[in-house]
Every structure is written in structure tokens, then in C-alpha cells.
Design a protein around this motif. Sequence first.
Motif, short mmCIF file in Angstrom:
data_model
loop_
_atom_site.label_atom_id
_atom_site.label_comp_id
_atom_site.label_asym_id
_atom_site.label_seq_id
_atom_site.Cartn_x
_atom_site.Cartn_y
_atom_site.Cartn_z
N PHE A 25 0.82 -1.20 0.00
CA PHE A 25 0.00 0.00 0.00
C PHE A 25 0.86 1.26 0.00
O PHE A 25 2.02 1.24 0.44
N ALA A 26 0.29 2.34 -0.51
CA ALA A 26 0.90 3.67 -0.46
C ALA A 26 -0.15 4.63 0.05
O ALA A 26 -1.25 4.70 -0.51
N ILE A 27 0.17 5.34 1.13
CA ILE A 27 -0.80 6.21 1.79
C ILE A 27 -0.13 7.53 2.16
O ILE A 27 1.05 7.58 2.49
N GLY A 28 -0.90 8.59 2.13
CA GLY A 28 -0.47 9.89 2.62
C GLY A 28 -1.71 10.75 2.81
O GLY A 28 -2.84 10.28 2.62
N ALA A 29 -1.51 12.00 3.19
CA ALA A 29 -2.67 12.85 3.46
C ALA A 29 -2.25 14.31 3.44
O ALA A 29 -1.06 14.66 3.51
N SER A 30 -3.25 15.18 3.38
CA SER A 30 -3.07 16.60 3.66
C SER A 30 -3.72 16.88 5.00
O SER A 30 -4.58 16.13 5.45
N GLY A 31 -3.30 17.98 5.66
CA GLY A 31 -3.93 18.30 6.93
C GLY A 31 -3.01 18.68 8.06
O GLY A 31 -3.36 18.50 9.23
N GLY A 32 -1.80 19.18 7.77
CA GLY A 32 -0.91 19.64 8.83
C GLY A 32 -0.57 18.56 9.84
O GLY A 32 -0.28 17.42 9.48
N ARG A 33 -0.63 18.92 11.12
CA ARG A 33 -0.31 17.96 12.18
C ARG A 33 -1.19 16.72 12.16
O ARG A 33 -0.82 15.67 12.68
N LYS A 34 -2.36 16.84 11.58
CA LYS A 34 -3.32 15.73 11.60
C LYS A 34 -2.93 14.62 10.62
O LYS A 34 -3.49 13.53 10.67
N ILE A 35 -1.98 14.91 9.73
CA ILE A 35 -1.56 13.93 8.73
C ILE A 35 -1.04 12.66 9.40
O ILE A 35 -1.42 11.54 9.05
N LEU A 36 -0.13 12.85 10.33
CA LEU A 36 0.60 11.72 10.93
C LEU A 36 -0.35 10.69 11.54
O LEU A 36 -0.23 9.48 11.28
N GLY A 37 -1.31 11.15 12.34
CA GLY A 37 -2.24 10.22 12.98
C GLY A 37 -3.14 9.52 12.00
O GLY A 37 -3.47 8.34 12.16
N SER A 38 -3.53 10.24 10.95
CA SER A 38 -4.38 9.64 9.93
C SER A 38 -3.66 8.51 9.22
O SER A 38 -4.20 7.41 9.03
N VAL A 39 -2.41 8.76 8.82
CA VAL A 39 -1.64 7.74 8.11
C VAL A 39 -1.35 6.55 9.03
O VAL A 39 -1.41 5.39 8.61
N MET A 40 -1.04 6.82 10.30
CA MET A 40 -0.79 5.73 11.24
C MET A 40 -2.01 4.85 11.42
O MET A 40 -1.92 3.61 11.44
N GLN A 41 -3.17 5.46 11.57
CA GLN A 41 -4.39 4.68 11.79
C GLN A 41 -4.76 3.85 10.56
O GLN A 41 -5.14 2.68 10.68
N LEU A 42 -4.63 4.43 9.38
CA LEU A 42 -4.92 3.67 8.17
C LEU A 42 -3.94 2.51 8.02
O LEU A 42 -4.33 1.40 7.61
N SER A 43 -2.67 2.74 8.35
CA SER A 43 -1.68 1.65 8.33
C SER A 43 -2.09 0.54 9.28
O SER A 43 -2.00 -0.66 8.95
N SER A 44 -2.55 0.91 10.47
CA SER A 44 -2.96 -0.08 11.47
C SER A 44 -4.21 -0.83 11.03
O SER A 44 -4.31 -2.05 11.23
N PHE A 45 -5.18 -0.12 10.46
CA PHE A 45 -6.40 -0.80 10.00
C PHE A 45 -6.05 -1.90 9.00
O PHE A 45 -6.65 -2.97 9.01
N ILE A 46 -5.06 -1.63 8.14
CA ILE A 46 -4.65 -2.61 7.14
C ILE A 46 -3.77 -3.69 7.75
O ILE A 46 -4.01 -4.89 7.56
N MET A 47 -2.75 -3.30 8.53
CA MET A 47 -1.74 -4.25 9.00
C MET A 47 -2.15 -4.98 10.27
O MET A 47 -1.78 -6.14 10.47
N ASP A 48 -2.90 -4.34 11.14
CA ASP A 48 -3.34 -4.97 12.40
C ASP A 48 -4.66 -5.70 12.26
O ASP A 48 -4.84 -6.77 12.85
N HIS A 49 -5.58 -5.13 11.48
CA HIS A 49 -6.93 -5.68 11.43
C HIS A 49 -7.29 -6.34 10.11
O HIS A 49 -8.36 -6.91 9.98
N GLY A 50 -6.38 -6.26 9.14
CA GLY A 50 -6.62 -6.94 7.88
C GLY A 50 -7.72 -6.32 7.04
O GLY A 50 -8.27 -6.99 6.15
N LEU A 51 -8.08 -5.05 7.29
CA LEU A 51 -9.16 -4.43 6.54
C LEU A 51 -8.73 -4.20 5.09
O LEU A 51 -7.55 -3.99 4.79
N SER A 52 -9.71 -4.21 4.19
CA SER A 52 -9.45 -3.78 2.83
C SER A 52 -9.18 -2.28 2.83
O SER A 52 -9.49 -1.58 3.79
#
Length: 295
Positions: free
Chosen positions: A187-214
Motif C-alpha cells: 500500500f501507499a498512503i499519505g494525506a493533507s492536513g498539517g499535524r493531523k496527517i501523521l495520525g491519519s496515516v498511522m491509523q490507516l496503516s494499522s487498520f490494514i496491517m493490524d486488522h486486515g481491513l481492505s
Amino acid sequence: FYSGEVAQALVRDVRAKGGSLSLEDLATYQAEMVDPLTIDYRGGRVFATPGLTGGPTYAKALELLARELDPKKGKPGAATYTGFARALDAAFRLRLQNMGDHESPKAPGCTTHFSVVDRHGNMCSVTQTLLSIFGSRVVSPSTGLLLNNGIMWFDPEPGKPNSLAPNKRCLANYNPVIGEDAAGRRFAIGASGGRKILGSVMQLSSFIMDHGLSLEDAFHQPRIDVSGGGNVIADRTLSAEIKESLQTVMPVVEARRNAYPYAFACPAGVLRDGDMNMGCTEIMTPYGDAISEKL
């Protein structure tokens, strides 16, 4: 470029407005080609940007999340979100103490991100920004270029990790990543949103890698934001159980995923599973609700 007509016109326009930009300034700037951070996580790995970006803090957040969370496949529950909150809070405390960051958590931005995958599985994750909305709000009349206001990323007070100084790079929040989970999905993920970028990318990474979500399910899953403001910004669609659990970590403020002002980042991502490519981006409706558009 540095000695061409565009560069000369740009310098003239800046100096005409009272600035001190010179051709020598442009000529001495050097772009950097660097090796990425390699983060081993849950039997997979993620590549992130090093240096004065969101990458090192993202890596620390994943390191802390690996200790905080014992993940289960399927839809994330309260334990996942409290793990997010604790990991992001600790990672941002380290970031703001040791790396510095002058940007307000509520600062509006003018950032775009795109993620692309081709038929061979090659991927890119690219973030670009003018910083504040419309950057400096100054257009170079000779070139049509809208100028950024990148100096605002520095801390104006001297003697701090992110203080303004000659020949110094400022701390930035962009955080494009490319990763692979234990099942081999890339996967390749990123975002716009200043400081909020980091948490968004981390959570999406976790949803995929920890929970196996599509990818689609990961983008539809509600998120939180913890980025140094002293509380958890929680998507109002999260369950009462999850919001009550988050209250045990720090105060919770509910928010909608509005077009503006936004409480969460706006991510874009692609995923390759076997020979199948898919992509999602988050867009905002006129009614202030986010929807994830499958591409």
C-alpha cells in the motif's frame, strides 16, 4: 532553472515586493535524495520519510502501538482506539519537545497528496504543499507561480530545536508512506492536513496491517486525532463504548469530518493485492460529512 528566465523573473518579482531573494539563494539550494526509514511492524514493513518530517514520529507511534495493542482481525474496537490515543500522545510529546513544531493544531493548510500504483505494482506516495491556505497569498506576476510561506514552519524564538536560522531546514508534517503487510499486500498512503496527517496515516496503516481491513473498509473506518492539543478529537460516528474508553486516556471532543474547518486529515491511498490494484481518497460532501470514494 537557477539561471534561466523563470528564475530571474521570480527573483525580480520578490525583490520588487521588498523581499531579498537572489539567484545565489536558488543556486545554493540542494534537493536531497535519501534512504527511507524502514519500519518493521506486525510481520510486515513500512517505508517512511526520514529527517525533519512526520516520518520519525510516525515510526515512534507504530513502535508504541506495537506495545499498546494486541490486535484482532476485523473491525477495530475500543482497545484499538485507546491504543491509538496513547501511542500518538506519547509520540507527539517527544516530537514537540525534541524536534519542535511552531504550527498550531488548528492551522488551515494548502496541501495535496496523491498515491499511484501502475499495472506492474510500482507505487509512489507524494505530498506537496504551499503550507497555509494559498501559501503566502502572493503570486509572482511574471511567472504565475503562487509563493509558499514556508518560513512559518520555523519557531521564531531562538535557541529551540526548530528555531529559524541560516542554512537550516524546518520541521514539516508531511508523512507519505509505502508499506507491505504480513499477507503481502502493498500500500501507499499519505494525506493533507498539517499535524493531523501523521495520525491519519498511522491509523490507516494499522487498520490494514493490524486488522486486515481492505483499503475501502480502512478509509470508511472512523478515526481520531491526537496531535499535541491535550485532548482526543473523536469522529462523532464512533460508538459510545469507544468514546467512553477514550475518556480514560484524555478528554474527548467529538467532531464531524467537515470540508472546512476540518478536524481530521484528508488521506489518499492505493493498495495492491496479488494482481489487483485499488485506490481510495476521502472527499467531503456539501453537508460536512466525509465519504471515501473508491477509485
